[in-house]
Write a protein that holds these residues in place. Structure first.
Motif, PDB file in Angstrom:
ATOM      1  N   ALA A 111       6.761  -4.538  13.749  1.00  0.00           N
ATOM      2  CA  ALA A 111       6.002  -4.093  12.489  1.00  0.00           C
ATOM      3  C   ALA A 111       7.186  -3.542  11.658  1.00  0.00           C
ATOM      4  O   ALA A 111       7.293  -3.881  10.316  1.00  0.00           O
ATOM      5  N   ALA A 112       8.212  -2.784  12.320  1.00  0.00           N
ATOM      6  CA  ALA A 112       9.075  -2.040  11.483  1.00  0.00           C
ATOM      7  C   ALA A 112      10.159  -3.250  10.785  1.00  0.00           C
ATOM      8  O   ALA A 112      10.398  -3.166   9.550  1.00  0.00           O
ATOM      9  N   GLU A 113      10.302  -4.412  11.354  1.00  0.00           N
ATOM     10  CA  GLU A 113      11.083  -5.247  11.089  1.00  0.00           C
ATOM     11  C   GLU A 113      10.498  -6.206   9.690  1.00  0.00           C
ATOM     12  O   GLU A 113      11.048  -6.343   8.829  1.00  0.00           O
ATOM     13  N   LEU A 114       9.258  -6.424   9.975  1.00  0.00           N
ATOM     14  CA  LEU A 114       8.490  -7.194   9.061  1.00  0.00           C
ATOM     15  C   LEU A 114       8.264  -6.368   7.673  1.00  0.00           C
ATOM     16  O   LEU A 114       8.713  -6.801   6.551  1.00  0.00           O
ATOM     17  N   LEU A 115       8.192  -4.835   7.931  1.00  0.00           N
ATOM     18  CA  LEU A 115       8.034  -4.227   6.433  1.00  0.00           C
ATOM     19  C   LEU A 115       9.485  -3.706   6.194  1.00  0.00           C
ATOM     20  O   LEU A 115       9.573  -2.891   5.223  1.00  0.00           O
ATOM     21  N   THR A 128      -1.552   0.880   2.659  1.00  0.00           N
ATOM     22  CA  THR A 128      -2.096   0.200   1.360  1.00  0.00           C
ATOM     23  C   THR A 128      -0.769   0.011   0.548  1.00  0.00           C
ATOM     24  O   THR A 128      -0.736  -0.846  -0.300  1.00  0.00           O
ATOM     25  N   ASN A 129       0.351   0.836   0.870  1.00  0.00           N
ATOM     26  CA  ASN A 129       1.509   0.806  -0.021  1.00  0.00           C
ATOM     27  C   ASN A 129       2.471  -0.410   0.312  1.00  0.00           C
ATOM     28  O   ASN A 129       3.367  -0.739  -0.719  1.00  0.00           O
ATOM     29  N   PHE A 130       2.122  -0.873   1.203  1.00  0.00           N
ATOM     30  CA  PHE A 130       2.868  -2.320   1.205  1.00  0.00           C
ATOM     31  C   PHE A 130       2.104  -3.551   0.807  1.00  0.00           C
ATOM     32  O   PHE A 130       2.263  -4.688   1.136  1.00  0.00           O
ATOM     33  N   VAL A 131       0.974  -3.438   0.210  1.00  0.00           N
ATOM     34  CA  VAL A 131      -0.110  -4.407  -0.196  1.00  0.00           C
ATOM     35  C   VAL A 131       0.351  -4.461  -1.720  1.00  0.00           C
ATOM     36  O   VAL A 131       0.532  -3.659  -2.454  1.00  0.00           O
ATOM     37  N   LEU A 146     -14.660  -2.241   7.725  1.00  0.00           N
ATOM     38  CA  LEU A 146     -14.325  -2.122   9.084  1.00  0.00           C
ATOM     39  C   LEU A 146     -15.188  -1.157   9.782  1.00  0.00           C
ATOM     40  O   LEU A 146     -15.568  -1.540  10.985  1.00  0.00           O
ATOM     41  N   ARG A 147     -15.802  -0.224   9.087  1.00  0.00           N
ATOM     42  CA  ARG A 147     -16.469   0.868   9.828  1.00  0.00           C
ATOM     43  C   ARG A 147     -17.755   0.265  10.377  1.00  0.00           C
ATOM     44  O   ARG A 147     -18.348   0.858  11.232  1.00  0.00           O
ATOM     45  N   SER A 148     -18.323  -0.872   9.836  1.00  0.00           N
ATOM     46  CA  SER A 148     -19.485  -1.427  10.246  1.00  0.00           C
ATOM     47  C   SER A 148     -19.463  -2.863  10.887  1.00  0.00           C
ATOM     48  O   SER A 148     -19.876  -3.277  11.838  1.00  0.00           O
ATOM     49  N   ILE A 149     -18.227  -3.499  10.640  1.00  0.00           N
ATOM     50  CA  ILE A 149     -18.032  -4.785  10.973  1.00  0.00           C
ATOM     51  C   ILE A 149     -17.201  -4.830  12.497  1.00  0.00           C
ATOM     52  O   ILE A 149     -17.168  -5.784  13.026  1.00  0.00           O
ATOM     53  N   ASP A 150     -16.412  -3.760  12.605  1.00  0.00           N
ATOM     54  CA  ASP A 150     -15.506  -3.414  13.844  1.00  0.00           C
ATOM     55  C   ASP A 150     -14.425  -4.473  13.878  1.00  0.00           C
ATOM     56  O   ASP A 150     -13.427  -3.973  14.586  1.00  0.00           O
ATOM     57  N   ARG A 151     -14.445  -5.640  13.357  1.00  0.00           N
ATOM     58  CA  ARG A 151     -13.382  -6.495  13.577  1.00  0.00           C
ATOM     59  C   ARG A 151     -13.049  -7.668  12.470  1.00  0.00           C
ATOM     60  O   ARG A 151     -14.140  -8.115  12.024  1.00  0.00           O
ATOM     61  N   ILE A 152     -12.004  -7.781  11.955  1.00  0.00           N
ATOM     62  CA  ILE A 152     -11.392  -8.701  11.090  1.00  0.00           C
ATOM     63  C   ILE A 152     -10.490  -9.687  11.566  1.00  0.00           C
ATOM     64  O   ILE A 152      -9.527  -9.351  12.097  1.00  0.00           O
ATOM     65  N   GLN A 153     -10.735 -10.994  11.695  1.00  0.00           N
ATOM     66  CA  GLN A 153      -9.706 -12.102  12.485  1.00  0.00           C
ATOM     67  C   GLN A 153      -9.033 -12.680  11.715  1.00  0.00           C
ATOM     68  O   GLN A 153      -9.468 -13.533  10.588  1.00  0.00           O
ATOM     69  N   GLU A 154      -7.737 -12.738  11.457  1.00  0.00           N
ATOM     70  CA  GLU A 154      -6.795 -13.728  10.917  1.00  0.00           C
ATOM     71  C   GLU A 154      -7.033 -13.625   9.365  1.00  0.00           C
ATOM     72  O   GLU A 154      -7.191 -14.779   8.658  1.00  0.00           O
ATOM     73  N   TRP A 155      -7.167 -12.581   8.707  1.00  0.00           N
ATOM     74  CA  TRP A 155      -7.148 -12.267   7.322  1.00  0.00           C
ATOM     75  C   TRP A 155      -5.948 -12.479   6.649  1.00  0.00           C
ATOM     76  O   TRP A 155      -5.041 -11.872   7.037  1.00  0.00           O
ATOM     77  N   GLU A 156      -5.678 -13.346   5.709  1.00  0.00           N
ATOM     78  CA  GLU A 156      -4.531 -13.935   5.109  1.00  0.00           C
ATOM     79  C   GLU A 156      -4.260 -13.070   3.825  1.00  0.00           C
ATOM     80  O   GLU A 156      -5.265 -12.835   2.967  1.00  0.00           O
ATOM     81  N   ILE A 157      -3.068 -12.348   3.991  1.00  0.00           N
ATOM     82  CA  ILE A 157      -2.781 -11.278   2.805  1.00  0.00           C
ATOM     83  C   ILE A 157      -1.437 -11.356   2.481  1.00  0.00           C
ATOM     84  O   ILE A 157      -0.770 -11.655   3.194  1.00  0.00           O
ATOM     85  N   SER A 158      -0.716 -11.377   1.290  1.00  0.00           N
ATOM     86  CA  SER A 158       0.556 -10.987   1.140  1.00  0.00           C
ATOM     87  C   SER A 158       0.753  -9.650   1.278  1.00  0.00           C
ATOM     88  O   SER A 158       0.015  -8.707   1.152  1.00  0.00           O
ATOM     89  N   LEU A 159       2.039  -9.025   1.793  1.00  0.00           N
ATOM     90  CA  LEU A 159       2.481  -8.062   2.014  1.00  0.00           C
ATOM     91  C   LEU A 159       3.964  -7.778   1.297  1.00  0.00           C
ATOM     92  O   LEU A 159       4.739  -8.645   1.187  1.00  0.00           O
ATOM     93  N   LEU A 160       4.223  -6.312   0.948  1.00  0.00           N
ATOM     94  CA  LEU A 160       5.655  -6.198   0.385  1.00  0.00           C
ATOM     95  C   LEU A 160       6.604  -5.484   1.400  1.00  0.00           C
ATOM     96  O   LEU A 160       6.107  -4.304   1.686  1.00  0.00           O
ATOM     97  N   ALA A 161       7.654  -6.123   1.902  1.00  0.00           N
ATOM     98  CA  ALA A 161       8.364  -5.274   2.710  1.00  0.00           C
ATOM     99  C   ALA A 161       9.359  -4.755   1.763  1.00  0.00           C
ATOM    100  O   ALA A 161       9.659  -4.988   0.432  1.00  0.00           O
ATOM    101  N   LYS A 164      12.783  -6.352   0.011  1.00  0.00           N
ATOM    102  CA  LYS A 164      12.784  -7.657   0.401  1.00  0.00           C
ATOM    103  C   LYS A 164      11.678  -8.417  -0.079  1.00  0.00           C
ATOM    104  O   LYS A 164      10.760  -7.771  -0.844  1.00  0.00           O
ATOM    105  N   PRO A 165      11.485 -10.025  -0.345  1.00  0.00           N
ATOM    106  CA  PRO A 165      10.547 -10.700  -1.101  1.00  0.00           C
ATOM    107  C   PRO A 165       9.193 -10.550  -0.427  1.00  0.00           C
ATOM    108  O   PRO A 165       9.316 -10.132   0.928  1.00  0.00           O
ATOM    109  N   ARG A 166       8.181 -10.538  -0.884  1.00  0.00           N
ATOM    110  CA  ARG A 166       6.641 -10.609  -0.397  1.00  0.00           C
ATOM    111  C   ARG A 166       6.731 -11.619   0.853  1.00  0.00           C
ATOM    112  O   ARG A 166       7.221 -12.530   0.364  1.00  0.00           O
ATOM    113  N   PHE A 167       5.788 -11.545   1.494  1.00  0.00           N
ATOM    114  CA  PHE A 167       5.758 -12.520   2.533  1.00  0.00           C
ATOM    115  C   PHE A 167       4.146 -12.566   2.965  1.00  0.00           C
ATOM    116  O   PHE A 167       3.108 -11.791   2.810  1.00  0.00           O
ATOM    117  N   GLU A 168       3.806 -13.892   3.409  1.00  0.00           N
ATOM    118  CA  GLU A 168       2.413 -14.024   3.801  1.00  0.00           C
ATOM    119  C   GLU A 168       2.147 -13.788   5.152  1.00  0.00           C
ATOM    120  O   GLU A 168       2.818 -13.905   5.959  1.00  0.00           O
TER     121      GLU A 168
END
Length: 453
Positions: A111-115, A128-131, A146-161, A164-168
């Motif tokens: 996670a540290a390397e990704l961000l 949220t600052n990395f979004v 999340l407080r009601s659904i408990d789990r989210i699987q494979e949600w695709e989103i862009s992140l800002l390291a 470094k350039p953003r990554f998917e």
């Protein structure tokens, strides 16, 4: 050593201590009330004291044993925690633990390397600052859900390291609850899918290009068919008039003029043959060539076809021979297409044979099949060229065969026609030793069982 539950051990030890304490109190009281001048009484007190001491030793042993069990359990818990920490730190994907608001409590190395933030500095940062700014509203909405659904699987989103350039990324989030079922933390799995997304984009682009190629191929086939028909009309007129001149007005022309008219006729016929090849290939590629099945004598067809091509072989002093397994071989097939296969193979053999002979054989085989074999003593085919000999627009040894002409479609058309009528074709050849083409066909073709191109 038998293991007991810690609560049972504690109860047993407490009972021992209570017993010893009660005996000690009774002894102390009795000593205060009695005189020690009586030897028997003193001895009984000493015995009681010895029993109390023995009870204390038992309690001591139980406590030691209990401590050993606790120490072993503590060591196992420590080992398990260490193994979990190693798995957490060295996992290939990024793992985070945050509170319900997305504030990071723990992060592994991935996670540290990704961000692109040192692992020790990730703690207390808000995920949220990395979004990216344009996706933060959706991200905050996700945290609330999340407080009601408990789990989210494979949600695709862009992140800002950082730097470094953003990554998917593909994110999986699981809630952590306390004993009362209240959400107290979130566990995050973050996987970099930038390469996968790039591959998907490339695959989509390739699919679009394939569709464009298919459409271009369809337009090309339509154009070839149209142009072939347009060329055939004036060409047939040229052949008709030149043939008429050759038959009826030969005496009116000088020998040189007659030769010129003969060349016009021969070149026109050659050009028509090339156009027919292109048109047939176009129909085969677009699946527009339909079979016209009939019953005919294959032996008679082979003999007739060889007689028609003998003058072509005679120009090169080649001996064309026929070997039939029997005089009459009745088959159900497309007569014109079978004839075209024979003509293509014989013409190809004549073209690439400068001396010797050409033999065509017809043999019957088991399971209602037959073979048509064409052998020549020509230039042969190199082993490296055998793999693409039936490909369209390809000829073995392009430099050598340019002198022989042709479009490179003859064998490709032959293979396609053979497969269209449910057969197959193979070749055996060695450079400088001639070639042998073997066509295997069913004696009776059925439209429902013929091979599709």
């Amino acid at each position: 050593m038998n293991e007991t539950k810690p609560s049972s051990d504690r109860g047993k030890i407490a009972k021992y201590l209570d017993t010893v304490d009660q005996r000690a109190a009774d002894l102390y009281k009795n000593i205060g009330d009695k005189s020690l001048d009586q030897p028997k009484l003193a001895l009984s007190y000493l015995a009681a004291l010895a029993n109390a001491l023995e009870e204390l030793r038992v309690v001591e042993e139980e406590i030691c044993r209990h401590n050993e069990v606790l120490q072993q359990a503590r060591q196992e818990l420590e080992n398990e925690r260490h193994r979990y920490q190693e798995l957490f730190d060295f996992a290939p994907d990024g793992y985070l633990v945050t509170d319900i608001h997305g504030k990071i409590h723990d992060a592994n190395r991935a996670a540290a390397e990704l961000l692109n933030v040192p692992q020790k500095y990730l703690s207390s940062k808000v995920l949220t600052n990395f979004v990216p700014e344009e996706q933060r509203r959706v991200f905050r909405s996700l945290l609330l859900q999340l407080r009601s659904i408990d789990r989210i699987q494979e949600w695709e989103i862009s992140l800002l390291a950082r730097s470094k350039p953003r990554f998917e990324a593909a994110i999986t989030v699981v809630t952590v609850k306390d004993s009362k079922g209240k959400v107290i933390a979130l566990r995050w799995l973050i996987r970099d899918i930038t390469a996968r997304k790039q591959m998907e984009a490339q695959l989509h682009q390739i699919q679009l290009q394939n569709l464009e190629l298919i459409e271009a191929d369809r337009v090309k086939a339509q154009f070839i068919a149209t142009m072939s028909h347009e060329l055939r009309t004036p060409l047939n007129a040229i052949l008709g008039f030149s043939s008429l001149l050759l038959r009826h007005v030969q005496r009116r022309f000088e020998p040189q003029q007659f030769t010129m008219i003969e060349r016009i006729f021969e070149n026109g016929r050659h050009l028509l043959s090339l156009i027919d090849d292109v048109l047939d290939f176009s129909k085969l590629r677009s699946h527009q060539l339909e079979l016209q099945l009939e019953t005919f004598d294959l032996a008679n067809l082979v003999v007739t076809t060889v007689e028609e091509l003998k003058p072509l072989g005679a120009k090169k002093n080649l001996d064309l021979q026929v070997h039939l397994v029997q005089d009459h071989i009745l088959v159900v097939n497309d007569r014109n297409r079978v004839r075209q296969i024979i003509v293509n193979l014989l013409s190809n053999a004549i073209k690439f044979t400068d001396e010797g002979q050409i033999l065509i054989e017809v043999d019957l085989m088991p399971r209602a099949h037959l073979t048509i074999t064409v052998r020549d003593t020509g230039i042969g085919i190199a082993e490296a060229d055998l793999t693409f000999i039936f490909q369209e627009f390809r000829q073995a040894n392009q430099t050598m065969t340019r002198s022989h002409g042709g479009t490179g479609l003859g064998l490709a058309i032959t293979k396609a026609l053979t497969e269209l009528i449910g057969g197959n074709i193979s070749v055996e050849s060695e450079l400088g030793q001639g070639s042998t083409f073997i066509v295997e066909l069913p004696c009776q073709v059925q439209l429902s069982t013929r091979k599709k191109l």
